[in-house]
Design an enzyme around this catalytic site. Sequence first.
Site, mmCIF file in Angstrom:
data_model
loop_
_atom_site.group_PDB
_atom_site.id
_atom_site.type_symbol
_atom_site.label_atom_id
_atom_site.label_comp_id
_atom_site.label_asym_id
_atom_site.label_seq_id
_atom_site.Cartn_x
_atom_site.Cartn_y
_atom_site.Cartn_z
ATOM 1 N N LYS A 182 3.429 -6.845 14.449
ATOM 2 C CA LYS A 182 2.494 -5.971 13.743
ATOM 3 C C LYS A 182 2.155 -6.596 12.394
ATOM 4 O O LYS A 182 3.042 -6.897 11.593
ATOM 5 C CB LYS A 182 3.189 -4.614 13.525
HETATM 6 O O1 G3P Z 1 3.181 3.615 12.967
HETATM 7 C C1 G3P Z 1 1.970 3.792 12.330
HETATM 8 C C2 G3P Z 1 1.535 5.219 12.196
HETATM 9 O O2 G3P Z 1 1.559 5.856 13.458
HETATM 10 C C3 G3P Z 1 2.226 5.999 11.128
HETATM 11 O O3 G3P Z 1 1.791 7.314 11.107
HETATM 12 O O4 G3P Z 1 2.242 9.595 10.358
HETATM 13 O O5 G3P Z 1 3.004 7.680 8.931
HETATM 14 O O6 G3P Z 1 0.584 8.261 9.118
HETATM 15 P P1 G3P Z 1 1.916 8.250 9.804
#
Ligand code: G3P
Length: 216
Positions: free
Chosen positions: A83
């Site tokens: 990533k």
């Molecule tokens: O892993 C990336 C993403 O899904 C993170 O989500 O909830 O931290 O905005 P969030």
Amino acid sequence: MKIFLDTANIDDIRTAAKLGVVDGITTNPSLVAKEGVQYKDRILEIAEVIDGPLSAECVSLEISELCEEARRVASWHPNVVVKIPMGKVGLEAISTLSSEGIKINCTLIFSVNQAFLAAKAGATFVSPFIGRLNDGGADGMILIRECATIFKNYPGISTEILAASIRGPRDVTDVALAGAHVATIPPNVLAQMIEHPLTDRGIDAFLADAKSYDPV
Ligand code: G3P
């Protein structure tokens, strides 16, 4: 649409794996930090449970360090997808690494142009962050829809749209309608997708009625 689980919690991954609907895993430094484990150890542990793409994030900021880190992370397991955050350095790294056959998930995508450039650079996945866009008053679904339309317009693009930052079950429905190839969802959202009060009420009624005869 494929479903990935967005977590580094091994118990949640084991529980979800039993359902047979999880195609892969995404992690990020924040998710791993919550677990209090070493990143490599956890990635290898996850790879034993789920046989599918497994995103592990790189954090180097300088191009040669980032490429080195990405090669190291990619060597941990054949299912690892590296990533890499969007940006000038990120794009250069994606171009270099994809030409070496390393699979990349370009993360922190907030615009169609970012997604398009990451696809051109050779990313296997692009990760638009739906919830964070919605938090800021934008409409994350428009981003998914526009990416899906543009990627379809150019059959040479094989990059998959991985909808990330999913906050609830309705987001999963919406990204599927909008044309995402993958939704990565937190374990609690997967649990919510399974439940419906009418299902529970229906089961209760059938169980009550089933008491009137001898079960086979
Ligand atoms: O892993 C990336 C993403 O899904 C993170 O989500 O909830 O931290 O905005 P969030």
